[in-house]
Enzyme design. Structure first.
Site: not given
Ligand SMILES: [Zn+2]
Length: 301
Positions: A77, A236, A259
């Site tokens: 972030h 993200d 991720h």
């Molecule tokens: Zn996040």
């Protein structure tokens, strides 16, 4: 006319780590040309961890970096806020491993950067310009980059939950659109997963103050946007793509990624050097050290 940038002054804040629940001090410090974004643990001495794919580590629920036994976690972030605010060079100091979660979004980091101010440095910014498509798919998870004159993101998500069957959004990412449309979007989790996370010693700092929590049929907090979930996935992806080390000019298209796939993709971009060119922005030598907003009128003619 596009110069590299750093902060005008040092700025700090205190928060807690989402997974550890520990208090952490975050400081952002100005840095010179071609320094990039680097993390330093003030509890572990002077070793820096550059925010690049070469130092990826521990990608599970968040994105981590490590070098020489120095690890930092949950960087995405903050990275999204820095790159979207056009900050190329900055030293990020942390007093413990995790970047503070703040309110679960990038808005507090944007605020910090704005409070510090941004200034030009006497060197042109470099970009990774995508010239051929790059793609990865893993089952029904996909991510790709296509040539485009701008940085755009199209993201779609679908979960087995009545509120999240399908959300999709395309945004051209500029400093303004990031601040308005993306930065305030908070991370989210499912109530059924919270107990499992806690049993594994994770999300110890998590609460309704820093995450949207989805119960079986609804949301336990008030949403900032009806599609806050997909906006957070865009946040993200921007943060994870920052690990390429340069701003990317291209159209990022992702479906059900996370991720692990974002960061695998950032590494694939670096490996597929035939698919992009490193280009230097046209650059005028403007007086350095001026705040960016003060310098803007001089650039207009
Ligand atoms: Zn996040």
């Amino acid at each position: 006319m596009d110069a590299q940038r750093t902060l005008r002054r040092h700025i700090s804040c205190v928060g807690i780590g989402l997974h550890s629940g520990n208090k952490v001090t975050l400081s952002l410090k100005p840095a010179p040309v071609d320094f990039g974004i680097r993390f330093r643990r003030t509890d572990l001495g002077d070793h820096d961890v550059p925010a690049t794919v070469q130092h990826l580590a521990g990608i599970q629920l968040a994105t981590g970096l490590a070098r020489n036994e120095v690890a930092v976690e949950t960087v995405e972030h903050l990275l999204a806020a820095l790159v979207s605010s056009n900050v190329d060079n900055v030293l990020v100091e942390l007093s413990s491993p995790e970047v503070p979660i703040m309110d679960g979004s990038a808005a507090p980091f944007v605020y910090l950067i704005q409070e510090a101010g941004v200034k030009r440095l006497p060197a042109p910014r470099k970009y990774v310009k995508i010239v051929r498509p790059i793609a990865i798919s893993r089952g029904d998870k996909r991510i790709a980059l296509y040539p485009s004159d701008h940085f755009k993101v199209t993201y779609s998500i679908s979960y087995d939950h009545p509120l999240l069957r399908h959300q999709s959004r395309t945004l051209r990412i500029t400093e303004e659109s990031f601040v308005e449309e993306v930065a305030p979007a908070r991370t989210f989790t499912f109530l059924k997963d919270v107990e499992m996370l806690r049993q594994n010693g994770l999300a110890l700092g998590g609460s309704l103050e820093n995450a949207i929590v989805l119960g079986e049929t609804g949301v336990l907090n008030t949403l900032r946007f009806p599609d806050e979930f997909v906006r957070h996935k865009i946040l993200d992806a921007i943060g994870d793509l920052a690990l390429v080390g340069y701003p990317v000019v291209g159209h990022l298209v992702a479906h059900r990624a996370g991720h692990a796939l974002h960061t695998e993709f950032a590494a694939k971009i670096m490996a597929e050097a035939h698919a992009w060119r490193l280009v230097e922005a046209p650059f005028d030598h403007v007086p350095v050290g001026l705040p960016v907003k003060d310098a803007a009128p001089r650039l207009a003619h």
